[in-house]
Design a protein around this motif. Structure first.
Motif, PDB file in Angstrom:
ATOM      1  N   LEU A   2      21.916  14.706 -19.426  1.00  0.00           N
ATOM      2  CA  LEU A   2      20.770  15.214 -18.662  1.00  0.00           C
ATOM      3  C   LEU A   2      20.058  14.021 -18.034  1.00  0.00           C
ATOM      4  O   LEU A   2      19.179  13.413 -18.652  1.00  0.00           O
ATOM      5  CB  LEU A   2      19.832  16.011 -19.576  1.00  0.00           C
ATOM      6  N   ASP A   3      20.493  13.685 -16.827  1.00  0.00           N
ATOM      7  CA  ASP A   3      19.872  12.584 -16.066  1.00  0.00           C
ATOM      8  C   ASP A   3      19.395  13.201 -14.751  1.00  0.00           C
ATOM      9  O   ASP A   3      19.924  12.928 -13.685  1.00  0.00           O
ATOM     10  CB  ASP A   3      20.896  11.472 -15.834  1.00  0.00           C
ATOM     11  N   ILE A   4      18.420  14.059 -14.883  1.00  0.00           N
ATOM     12  CA  ILE A   4      18.032  14.968 -13.819  1.00  0.00           C
ATOM     13  C   ILE A   4      16.512  15.009 -13.750  1.00  0.00           C
ATOM     14  O   ILE A   4      15.848  14.602 -14.693  1.00  0.00           O
ATOM     15  CB  ILE A   4      18.635  16.386 -14.126  1.00  0.00           C
ATOM     16  N   ILE A  22      18.925   5.728  -8.105  1.00  0.00           N
ATOM     17  CA  ILE A  22      18.326   6.083  -9.414  1.00  0.00           C
ATOM     18  C   ILE A  22      19.424   6.259 -10.477  1.00  0.00           C
ATOM     19  O   ILE A  22      19.473   7.264 -11.206  1.00  0.00           O
ATOM     20  CB  ILE A  22      17.426   7.348  -9.362  1.00  0.00           C
ATOM     21  N   ALA A  23      20.292   5.261 -10.567  1.00  0.00           N
ATOM     22  CA  ALA A  23      21.392   5.340 -11.545  1.00  0.00           C
ATOM     23  C   ALA A  23      20.875   5.107 -12.959  1.00  0.00           C
ATOM     24  O   ALA A  23      19.891   4.384 -13.168  1.00  0.00           O
ATOM     25  CB  ALA A  23      22.453   4.303 -11.211  1.00  0.00           C
ATOM     26  N   LEU A  24      21.552   5.696 -13.907  1.00  0.00           N
ATOM     27  CA  LEU A  24      21.268   5.441 -15.321  1.00  0.00           C
ATOM     28  C   LEU A  24      21.497   3.949 -15.586  1.00  0.00           C
ATOM     29  O   LEU A  24      22.478   3.367 -15.100  1.00  0.00           O
ATOM     30  CB  LEU A  24      22.235   6.284 -16.156  1.00  0.00           C
ATOM     31  N   ASP A  25      20.576   3.329 -16.364  1.00  0.00           N
ATOM     32  CA  ASP A  25      20.696   1.884 -16.631  1.00  0.00           C
ATOM     33  C   ASP A  25      22.073   1.549 -17.223  1.00  0.00           C
ATOM     34  O   ASP A  25      22.649   2.340 -17.977  1.00  0.00           O
ATOM     35  CB  ASP A  25      19.625   1.430 -17.636  1.00  0.00           C
ATOM     36  N   GLN A  26      22.514   0.318 -16.939  1.00  0.00           N
ATOM     37  CA  GLN A  26      23.858  -0.081 -17.372  1.00  0.00           C
ATOM     38  C   GLN A  26      24.030  -0.003 -18.896  1.00  0.00           C
ATOM     39  O   GLN A  26      25.064   0.461 -19.383  1.00  0.00           O
ATOM     40  CB  GLN A  26      24.155  -1.505 -16.882  1.00  0.00           C
TER      41      GLN A  26
END
Ligand SMILES: C[S@@+](CC[C@H](N)C(=O)[O-])C[C@H]1O[C@@H](n2cnc3c(N)ncnc32)[C@H](O)[C@@H]1O
Length: 224
Positions: free
Chosen positions: A154-156, A51-55
Motif C-alpha cells: 500500500l504505497d498509495i 514519489i517512489a518508495l525509498d530504496q
C-alpha cells in the motif's frame, strides 16, 4: 556497508540507483505545505511526480518477498514503476522453474503508467513479463482476477489505502503480508485503516517499523 540484498544484473542496479536519485530530487522541490491528498490541487501537483518508495524500504520489501516465497503480489500505487521492479525481481526469482507468478500494478495516470512501462522494458523481460499493469482507478481495477495474493504493498494516497485493502482482502492467503508506507508520520490520517485492522477479529496484526516516516508491517491470519 553491506552489499544490496537484491539479486539483479548490473544494468538493473544502475537503473534503480538512477530512478531513486531522480525521485528524491523531485521530492525535494515539492511545495510545502502540500494540499490535502485526493483533492484536485494535490492530484495536479502529483500527476507527473515519481514519489517512489525509498530504496531501503524497497530492499526490505524485496527481501521479505523472497523470505515468504511470494508468487502473487498486488501493488496499490505504481507511479513510474520503481518499487514494482523490486516486486517483479522477487516474484521472478521465487517462481524460477515453476509456473509464473504475477505482480499486479495499479496506476490511474496514463503518462505515469507509460513511464513505468519504459522503466520495466529497460530492466528487461524477466521484470516486465511478470507485471500485469492495470490502468485506471484501483477501486475498479482491483475488483477481479487477483488470484491468491501473498503480498500487498500500500504505497498509495492515504484515503485509498483502506478501500484497496478491502478489495484485496478476500483474495489474501492466510499469512499474507501487507506493507504500508509512511504510517508513523501520518498515523492520524491512517485512522480509518487502523480502526479496521485493529478491530477484534479482523485477522490483521500490525507492527510499525522504524523506517523514515514509519513502515507498517501487517500479517493477515483470518482464523487467529
Ligand atoms: C506513492 S505513488 C507510488 C510509488 C510507487 N509505489 C513507487 O515506489 O515507485 C502513488 C501512486 O498512486 C497513484 N494513484 C493515486 N490514486 C490512484 C487510484 N485511484 N488508482 C490507481 N492509482 C492511483 C498516483 O498517481 C501515484 O502515482
Amino acid at each position: 556497508m553491506a552489499p544490496s540484498p537484491v539479486a539483479a544484473p548490473p544494468h538493473v542496479h544502475a537503473l534503480l540507483k538512477d530512478l531513486h536519485a531522480r525521485s528524491l530530487e523531485e521530492e525535494s522541490h515539492l511545495p510545502s505545505p502540500m494540499p490535502l491528498r485526493c483533492t484536485p490541487e494535490f492530484d495536479d501537483i502529483m500527476k507527473d511526480k515519481f514519489i517512489a518508495l525509498d530504496q531501503d524500504k524497497c530492499e526490505f520489501v524485496y527481501q521479505m518477498l523472497r523470505a515468504i516465497g511470494a508468487k502473487t503480489v498486488v501493488e496499490a500505487g505504481t507511479s513510474f514503476g520503481v518499487s514494482t521492479i523490486y516486486l517483479a525481481l522477487a516474484v521472478t526469482q521465487n517462481t524460477a522453474g515453476s509456473s509464473p507468478g504475477k505482480v499486479i500494478a495499479t496506476e490511474n495516470e496514463p503518462d505515469k503508467a507509460n513511464k513505468a512501462i519504459e522503466h520495466w522494458s529497460q530492466a528487461g523481460d524477466s521484470v516486465k513479463s511478470v507485471i500485469d499493469l492495470r490502468l485506471g482507478d484501483l477501486r475498479e481495477t482491483l475488483k477481479k482476477d487477483l488470484g491468491i495474493v501473498d503480498f500487498l504493498l500500500l504505497d498509495i494516497w492515504i484515503p485509498l489505502a483502506l478501500p484497496a485493502l478491502k478489495l484485496v482482502q478476500p483474495s489474501m492467503r492466510p499469512g499474507a503480508v501487507i506493507v504500508v508506507d509512511n504510517t508513523t508520520d501520518n498515523s492520524l490520517s491512517y485512522a480509518d485503516l487502523f480502526a479496521y485492522t485493529d478491530a477484534p477479529g479482523s485477522g490483521f496484526r500490525r507492527l510499525a517499523m522504524p523506517y523514515s516516516g514509519g513502515l507498517e508491517f501487517m500479517v493477515y491470519h483470518p482464523d487467529n
